[in-house]
Design a protein around this motif. Structure first.
Motif, PDB file in Angstrom:
ATOM      1  N   ALA A  18       0.834  -1.202   0.000  1.00  0.00           N
ATOM      2  CA  ALA A  18       0.000   0.000   0.000  1.00  0.00           C
ATOM      3  C   ALA A  18       0.870   1.253   0.000  1.00  0.00           C
ATOM      4  O   ALA A  18       1.919   1.292   0.647  1.00  0.00           O
ATOM      5  CB  ALA A  18      -0.911   0.012   1.223  1.00  0.00           C
ATOM      6  N   GLY A  19       0.457   2.255  -0.738  1.00  0.00           N
ATOM      7  CA  GLY A  19       1.140   3.537  -0.723  1.00  0.00           C
ATOM      8  C   GLY A  19       2.346   3.643  -1.631  1.00  0.00           C
ATOM      9  O   GLY A  19       3.151   4.566  -1.479  1.00  0.00           O
ATOM     10  N   VAL A  20       2.495   2.737  -2.585  1.00  0.00           N
ATOM     11  CA  VAL A  20       3.605   2.832  -3.539  1.00  0.00           C
ATOM     12  C   VAL A  20       3.267   3.916  -4.567  1.00  0.00           C
ATOM     13  O   VAL A  20       2.218   3.857  -5.214  1.00  0.00           O
ATOM     14  CB  VAL A  20       3.865   1.493  -4.259  1.00  0.00           C
ATOM     15  CG1 VAL A  20       4.950   1.655  -5.321  1.00  0.00           C
ATOM     16  CG2 VAL A  20       4.242   0.416  -3.259  1.00  0.00           C
ATOM     17  N   GLY A  21       4.132   4.907  -4.695  1.00  0.00           N
ATOM     18  CA  GLY A  21       3.930   5.959  -5.676  1.00  0.00           C
ATOM     19  C   GLY A  21       4.136   5.435  -7.088  1.00  0.00           C
ATOM     20  O   GLY A  21       5.036   4.626  -7.328  1.00  0.00           O
ATOM     21  N   LEU A  22       3.309   5.911  -8.023  1.00  0.00           N
ATOM     22  CA  LEU A  22       3.338   5.459  -9.412  1.00  0.00           C
ATOM     23  C   LEU A  22       3.373   6.649 -10.347  1.00  0.00           C
ATOM     24  O   LEU A  22       2.693   7.652 -10.106  1.00  0.00           O
ATOM     25  CB  LEU A  22       2.087   4.628  -9.715  1.00  0.00           C
ATOM     26  CG  LEU A  22       1.812   3.448  -8.793  1.00  0.00           C
ATOM     27  CD1 LEU A  22       0.392   2.950  -8.977  1.00  0.00           C
ATOM     28  CD2 LEU A  22       2.815   2.343  -9.040  1.00  0.00           C
ATOM     29  N   LEU A  23       4.148   6.520 -11.399  1.00  0.00           N
ATOM     30  CA  LEU A  23       4.213   7.555 -12.430  1.00  0.00           C
ATOM     31  C   LEU A  23       4.108   6.877 -13.788  1.00  0.00           C
ATOM     32  O   LEU A  23       4.927   6.013 -14.117  1.00  0.00           O
ATOM     33  CB  LEU A  23       5.522   8.340 -12.333  1.00  0.00           C
ATOM     34  CG  LEU A  23       5.789   9.350 -13.446  1.00  0.00           C
ATOM     35  CD1 LEU A  23       4.727  10.451 -13.460  1.00  0.00           C
ATOM     36  CD2 LEU A  23       7.180   9.932 -13.303  1.00  0.00           C
TER      37      LEU A  23
END
Length: 106
Positions: A18-23
């Motif tokens: 949970a909470g993994v940043g994605l671009l």
């Protein structure tokens, strides 16, 4: 047009990440969308993708740092190709502090 989703699992704990940043970026590096994984380690991207090459970057270093865990990869970048014959693409990531794997999901 094709939609995109991802699911990140922390293999070292056996739990969703949970909470993994994605671009999400296009082949030219232009930013298309930002998101982060929800409590179940999942995220969906709103923009429909035309055929072409894209990159999905996972901020894995920040994820492990927030949990005060050492990690080797500061980020994981998965490049993938969208074709006109797919309505939806799913790009899962199986993650641990010192290894990762990915595949084209369904």
């Amino acid at each position: 047009m094709t939609t995109l989703s991802t699911h990140v699992l922390d293999a070292s704990t056996g739990t969703p990440a949970a909470g993994v940043g994605l671009l999400l970026t296009g082949a030219d590096g232009a930013e298309l969308a930002r998101a982060s994984t929800d409590a179940d380690g999942r995220a969906r991207f709103g923009p429909d993708l035309a055929p072409g090459t894209f990159r999905l970057a996972f901020a894995t270093g920040e994820f492990f740092a927030a949990a005060q865990r050492e990690a080797f990869y500061p980020e994981v970048v998965v490049a993938f190709t969208v074709t006109a014959d797919r309505e939806h693409l799913h790009v899962p990531l199986l993650l641990s502090p010192f290894a990762y794997s990915t595949y084209r999901g369904s």
